[in-house]
Design an enzyme around this catalytic site. Structure first.
Site, PDB file in Angstrom:
ATOM      1  N   CYS A  75       0.646  -0.847   0.189  1.00  0.00           N
ATOM      2  CA  CYS A  75      -0.095  -0.069   0.323  1.00  0.00           C
ATOM      3  C   CYS A  75       0.542   1.418   0.041  1.00  0.00           C
ATOM      4  O   CYS A  75       0.184   2.131   0.004  1.00  0.00           O
ATOM      5  CB  CYS A  75      -0.792  -0.003   1.212  1.00  0.00           C
ATOM      6  SG  CYS A  75      -1.667  -1.544   1.681  1.00  0.00           S
ATOM      7  N   HIS A  93      -6.335   0.399   4.105  1.00  0.00           N
ATOM      8  CA  HIS A  93      -6.961  -0.381   3.426  1.00  0.00           C
ATOM      9  C   HIS A  93      -7.964  -1.573   4.254  1.00  0.00           C
ATOM     10  O   HIS A  93      -7.005  -1.933   4.469  1.00  0.00           O
ATOM     11  CB  HIS A  93      -5.800  -1.035   3.094  1.00  0.00           C
ATOM     12  CG  HIS A  93      -6.100  -1.144   1.619  1.00  0.00           C
ATOM     13  ND1 HIS A  93      -6.827  -0.914   0.720  1.00  0.00           N
ATOM     14  CD2 HIS A  93      -5.200  -2.432   1.017  1.00  0.00           C
ATOM     15  CE1 HIS A  93      -6.989  -2.226  -0.192  1.00  0.00           C
ATOM     16  NE2 HIS A  93      -5.965  -2.520   0.171  1.00  0.00           N
ATOM     17  N   HIS A  95      -9.918  -4.585   3.009  1.00  0.00           N
ATOM     18  CA  HIS A  95      -9.727  -5.484   2.138  1.00  0.00           C
ATOM     19  C   HIS A  95     -11.442  -5.979   2.417  1.00  0.00           C
ATOM     20  O   HIS A  95     -11.749  -7.083   1.686  1.00  0.00           O
ATOM     21  CB  HIS A  95      -9.654  -6.541   1.600  1.00  0.00           C
ATOM     22  CG  HIS A  95      -7.914  -6.320   0.897  1.00  0.00           C
ATOM     23  ND1 HIS A  95      -7.498  -7.920   0.829  1.00  0.00           N
ATOM     24  CD2 HIS A  95      -7.778  -5.746   0.694  1.00  0.00           C
ATOM     25  CE1 HIS A  95      -6.936  -7.000  -0.076  1.00  0.00           C
ATOM     26  NE2 HIS A  95      -6.540  -5.754   0.422  1.00  0.00           N
ATOM     27  N   GLU A 118     -28.439   9.125   8.131  1.00  0.00           N
ATOM     28  CA  GLU A 118     -27.801   9.214   9.213  1.00  0.00           C
ATOM     29  C   GLU A 118     -26.136   9.558   9.582  1.00  0.00           C
ATOM     30  O   GLU A 118     -25.966  10.368  10.029  1.00  0.00           O
ATOM     31  CB  GLU A 118     -28.327   9.599  10.275  1.00  0.00           C
ATOM     32  CG  GLU A 118     -28.315  10.032  11.934  1.00  0.00           C
ATOM     33  CD  GLU A 118     -28.848  11.426  11.453  1.00  0.00           C
ATOM     34  OE1 GLU A 118     -29.881  11.612  10.797  1.00  0.00           O
ATOM     35  OE2 GLU A 118     -28.187  12.393  12.861  1.00  0.00           O
ATOM     36  N   HIS A 170     -12.058  -5.097  -5.295  1.00  0.00           N
ATOM     37  CA  HIS A 170     -10.733  -5.053  -4.056  1.00  0.00           C
ATOM     38  C   HIS A 170     -11.330  -4.316  -2.456  1.00  0.00           C
ATOM     39  O   HIS A 170     -10.659  -5.714  -1.789  1.00  0.00           O
ATOM     40  CB  HIS A 170      -9.928  -4.730  -4.863  1.00  0.00           C
ATOM     41  CG  HIS A 170      -8.443  -4.645  -4.383  1.00  0.00           C
ATOM     42  ND1 HIS A 170      -7.057  -4.299  -5.192  1.00  0.00           N
ATOM     43  CD2 HIS A 170      -7.805  -4.602  -2.997  1.00  0.00           C
ATOM     44  CE1 HIS A 170      -6.058  -4.167  -4.015  1.00  0.00           C
ATOM     45  NE2 HIS A 170      -6.898  -4.574  -2.959  1.00  0.00           N
TER      46      HIS A 170
HETATM   47 ZN   LIG Z   1      -5.567  -4.700  -1.306  1.00  0.00          ZN
END
Ligand SMILES: [Zn+2]
Length: 207
Positions: A75, A93, A95, A118, A170
């Site tokens: 990442c 990140h 998944h 809301e 992804h």
């Molecule tokens: Zn990923």
């Protein structure tokens, strides 16, 4: 900070956001340095000493963990693409399956529109009266190849209010000014992903 990030990874694992070694997290250590989780290891087992310290501008590894088998998170480039365009002190990140399914609801121009919840108020600057738009990118074979698309999407005025980028098939990248805000945004966005996917499937049932 390292202990806190490890705790968050365990919480995110329990929620199904970083399972199967997927996902990641980073946080600013200083203006010039980022703490970055290692790649390809179960995220719930990451220890405070397993983090890399990388250069916030070019991603160069400045300090590596004593376990030489560890590699920095894939990442790295995407996290820095976010931080270059947003006032972000931390990026997560995910998944999560809900993020993948929400990506399937993108319009042909690559945006997911969210309204009528809301929980939108839980996003910095969010409102339950406005349509919140999140960019949705196509997936790439290598995670680092997503960085250019993330940079382009975050330079578009229509995504000014977004604290998230979705990647089809992804997952999602979610950020905030600091770790506390990033955690809140991650909780709110995962609620919203569940919400838009659930509403769409209910509409299908009631048709
Ligand atoms: Zn990923």
């Amino acid at each position: 900070m390292r202990d806190r990030l490890c705790g968050l990874l365990r919480t995110f694992y329990a929620r199904g956001w970083v399972s199967g070694t997927g996902g990641g997290i980073c946080a600013r250590l200083t203006d010039r340095e980022l703490l970055l989780a290692p790649s390809a290891v179960p995220k719930e087992q990451v220890r405070p000493r397993d983090f890399f310290v990388v250069d916030a501008r070019d991603g160069r590894v400045l300090r590596r963990p004593s376990d030489r088998a560890l590699r920095p998170s894939e990442c790295n480039a995407v996290f820095r693409a976010v931080m270059a365009r947003r006032e972000a002190g931390s990026v997560v990140h995910s998944h999560a399956l809900s993020a993948v399914l929400a990506g399937d609801l993108a319009d042909p121009d690559g945006r997911l529109s969210i309204a009528g919840f809301e929980m939108l108020k839980g996003l910095r600057g969010g409102s339950n009266r406005e349509v919140h738009r999140v960019p949705v990118l196509e997936n790439t074979s290598e995670e680092s190849e997503l960085a250019a698309g993330v940079g382009r999407a975050l330079s578009l005025p229509e995504f000014e209010a977004a604290h998230c980028v979705l990647v089809r098939d992804h997952g999602a990248y979610i950020w905030g000014r600091d770790v506390t805000e990033t955690t809140r945004h991650a909780e709110v966005y995962h609620f919203l992903f569940d919400g838009v996917v659930g509403r769409r499937s209910l509409r299908g049932v009631n048709r």
